[in-house]
Scaffold this motif. Structure first.
Motif, mmCIF file in Angstrom:
data_model
loop_
_atom_site.group_PDB
_atom_site.id
_atom_site.type_symbol
_atom_site.label_atom_id
_atom_site.label_comp_id
_atom_site.label_asym_id
_atom_site.label_seq_id
_atom_site.Cartn_x
_atom_site.Cartn_y
_atom_site.Cartn_z
ATOM 1 N N VAL A 144 19.863 73.031 56.376
ATOM 2 C CA VAL A 144 21.226 72.852 56.496
ATOM 3 C C VAL A 144 21.938 74.046 56.870
ATOM 4 O O VAL A 144 23.136 73.897 57.042
ATOM 5 N N LEU A 145 21.497 75.286 56.613
ATOM 6 C CA LEU A 145 22.132 76.621 56.798
ATOM 7 C C LEU A 145 21.375 77.544 57.369
ATOM 8 O O LEU A 145 20.045 77.735 56.991
ATOM 9 N N ILE A 146 21.743 78.511 58.346
ATOM 10 C CA ILE A 146 21.026 79.401 58.870
ATOM 11 C C ILE A 146 22.199 80.586 59.004
ATOM 12 O O ILE A 146 23.251 80.224 59.645
ATOM 13 N N THR A 147 21.691 81.898 58.885
ATOM 14 C CA THR A 147 22.595 82.978 58.821
ATOM 15 C C THR A 147 22.164 83.928 59.593
ATOM 16 O O THR A 147 20.693 84.110 59.790
ATOM 17 N N GLY A 148 22.670 84.749 60.533
ATOM 18 C CA GLY A 148 22.069 85.793 61.555
ATOM 19 C C GLY A 148 22.949 86.001 62.561
ATOM 20 O O GLY A 148 24.227 85.874 62.567
ATOM 21 N N ASP A 149 22.223 86.420 63.706
ATOM 22 C CA ASP A 149 23.099 86.591 64.968
ATOM 23 C C ASP A 149 23.300 85.408 65.773
ATOM 24 O O ASP A 149 22.755 84.357 65.477
ATOM 25 N N ASP A 150 24.072 85.470 66.954
ATOM 26 C CA ASP A 150 24.202 84.327 67.776
ATOM 27 C C ASP A 150 23.207 83.860 68.422
ATOM 28 O O ASP A 150 23.008 82.701 68.538
ATOM 29 N N THR A 151 22.151 84.609 68.886
ATOM 30 C CA THR A 151 20.871 84.040 69.281
ATOM 31 C C THR A 151 20.191 83.218 68.477
ATOM 32 O O THR A 151 19.630 82.193 68.724
ATOM 33 N N THR A 152 19.989 83.716 67.208
ATOM 34 C CA THR A 152 19.304 82.838 66.114
ATOM 35 C C THR A 152 19.970 81.726 65.919
ATOM 36 O O THR A 152 19.282 80.530 65.955
ATOM 37 N N ALA A 153 21.424 81.529 65.784
ATOM 38 C CA ALA A 153 22.097 80.107 65.796
ATOM 39 C C ALA A 153 21.561 79.259 66.790
ATOM 40 O O ALA A 153 21.425 78.159 66.699
ATOM 41 N N ALA A 154 21.572 79.934 68.154
ATOM 42 C CA ALA A 154 21.371 79.041 69.160
ATOM 43 C C ALA A 154 20.072 78.556 69.366
ATOM 44 O O ALA A 154 19.729 77.379 69.748
ATOM 45 N N GLU A 155 18.997 79.665 69.153
ATOM 46 C CA GLU A 155 17.752 79.173 68.882
ATOM 47 C C GLU A 155 17.319 77.951 68.119
ATOM 48 O O GLU A 155 16.204 77.305 68.639
ATOM 49 N N ILE A 156 17.901 77.851 66.897
ATOM 50 C CA ILE A 156 17.352 76.791 66.211
ATOM 51 C C ILE A 156 17.972 75.454 66.388
ATOM 52 O O ILE A 156 17.433 74.286 66.155
ATOM 53 N N GLU A 157 18.926 75.319 67.327
ATOM 54 C CA GLU A 157 19.691 74.249 67.584
ATOM 55 C C GLU A 157 18.862 72.924 68.212
ATOM 56 O O GLU A 157 19.090 71.760 67.896
ATOM 57 N N PRO A 158 18.110 73.331 68.925
ATOM 58 C CA PRO A 158 17.123 72.301 69.600
ATOM 59 C C PRO A 158 16.301 71.264 68.548
ATOM 60 O O PRO A 158 16.020 70.132 68.479
ATOM 61 N N PHE A 159 15.940 72.186 67.472
ATOM 62 C CA PHE A 159 15.120 71.671 66.537
ATOM 63 C C PHE A 159 15.923 71.210 65.186
ATOM 64 O O PHE A 159 15.294 70.330 64.708
ATOM 65 N N CYS A 160 16.860 71.750 64.868
ATOM 66 C CA CYS A 160 17.863 71.349 63.698
ATOM 67 C C CYS A 160 19.456 71.243 64.275
ATOM 68 O O CYS A 160 19.894 71.920 63.779
ATOM 69 N N PRO A 161 19.753 70.123 65.048
ATOM 70 C CA PRO A 161 21.120 70.317 65.748
ATOM 71 C C PRO A 161 22.187 70.156 64.633
ATOM 72 O O PRO A 161 23.366 70.422 65.147
ATOM 73 N N ASP A 162 21.794 69.791 63.522
ATOM 74 C CA ASP A 162 23.193 69.530 62.762
ATOM 75 C C ASP A 162 23.307 70.606 61.940
ATOM 76 O O ASP A 162 23.931 70.661 60.730
ATOM 77 N N VAL A 163 22.404 71.713 61.778
ATOM 78 C CA VAL A 163 22.612 72.921 60.870
ATOM 79 C C VAL A 163 23.741 73.488 61.103
ATOM 80 O O VAL A 163 24.565 73.490 62.132
ATOM 81 N N HIS A 164 24.095 74.019 59.822
ATOM 82 C CA HIS A 164 25.701 74.797 59.884
ATOM 83 C C HIS A 164 25.130 76.327 59.991
ATOM 84 O O HIS A 164 24.310 77.106 59.227
ATOM 85 N N ALA A 165 25.681 77.076 60.859
ATOM 86 C CA ALA A 165 25.346 78.476 61.560
ATOM 87 C C ALA A 165 26.553 79.265 60.834
ATOM 88 O O ALA A 165 27.776 79.000 61.459
#
Length: 283
Positions: free
Chosen positions: A158-179
């Motif tokens: 449900v949560l990921i923190t880091g840079d903009d690339t990291t947030a975009a990279e997880i989206e196909p696999f966890c589209p509902d995650v809060h970044a």
């Protein structure tokens, strides 16, 4: 409520150099403190979100799995939320050690992008050996690979923190995650970071939202059986990986191997075994 926190270090606001996140580095103690503050911000935001959603923030339990380097970077006595602290190396489930079906949510804190990107300090488990990993055909960073374990235990990320690339990279696999995006990468060794206080506030807010909306959180969207396609830096590393049962070398490209399994946790464990085996020859 129980929340599992897997924390790396390269995704911390201000971190752009290997020496900043290695104990041998002169500035490591300073950046370790920044990491600790971001982990605590995630925990504090989760407590606030739980109080809003369920009415009792004090009932939230946390397990923090230190997953960076030698995996002993945090100060246990200053972890918020009286969190349990899982530290040290040679963990069978590596960055996901300690997660089981009793948890309600997974947080990825201070994560970074994959080796295939220009995310600050990008790599995929071992930069000396692995040049790219794909999960079911899509480029995957450590976040997506680790999400296999969350899927296996049926716990949402449900949560990921880091840079903009990291947030975009997880989206196909966890589209509902809060970044919580705390920096924007300029290159692999440069980034535009938020002030640490603003980074912590962004993390706290994202964690609050993630936990207060936990009732609608979904599991990672990874089709099973799943395939990990790993591209190594040379054919010798790929050939060594095939010593492990279930790993097959690509017929068209000798630097590539494929790992397939209907069990996402077993697939992850096979991948970790590949990483540890090839690390020796790569180094």
């Amino acid at each position: 409520m129980k929340i599992f926190v897997s924390t790396d270090m390269e995704g911390t606001a201000g971190v752009v150099d290997w020496e900043q996140c290695r104990p041998s580095g002169v500035d490591y103690p300073y950046y370790r403190d920044l990491l600790q503050a971001e982990v605590n911000a995630a925990i504090e935001g989760a407590i606030e979100g739980a109080a809003e959603g369920a009415g009792d923030g004090s009932a939230v339990g946390f397990l923090v799995n230190d997953s960076h380097g030698r995996m002993a970077n945090l100060r246990p006595d200053t972890l918020s939320g009286r969190a349990r602290y899982l530290s040290g190396r040679h963990k069978p489930l590596y960055m996901m050690q300690g997660l089981d079906a009793s948890f309600d949510a997974v947080f990825f804190v201070s994560y970074h992008g994959s080796m295939a990107t220009s995310s600050a300090l990008s790599h995929t488990y071992n930069p000396a050996a692995i040049s790219e990993v794909r999960l079911n055909g899509s480029v995957a960073g450590e976040s997506a690979i680790n999400a296999l374990v969350a899927l296996g235990h049926r716990v949402p990320v449900v949560l990921i923190t880091g840079d903009d690339t990291t947030a975009a990279e997880i989206e196909p696999f966890c589209p509902d995650v809060h970044a919580a995006v705390v920096k924007t990468s300029v290159s692999r060794f440069a980034a535009d970071s938020l002030h640490p206080a603003d980074a912590r506030e962004a993390i706290r807010t994202a964690a609050h939202r993630a936990v207060s909306g936990l009732s609608t959180a979904s599991l990672p969207r990874i089709d099973l059986p799943a395939t990990l396609t790993v591209r190594f830096r040379n054919p010798d590393l790929a050939e060594m990986a095939t010593w492990i049962t279930g790993v097959a070398q690509d017929r068209a490209d000798p630097t590539v191997v494929h790992l397939d399994d209907h069990d996402p946790i077993r697939l992850y464990r096979t991948f970790v075994t590949v990483v540890l085996l090839t690390r020796g020859i790569a180094e």
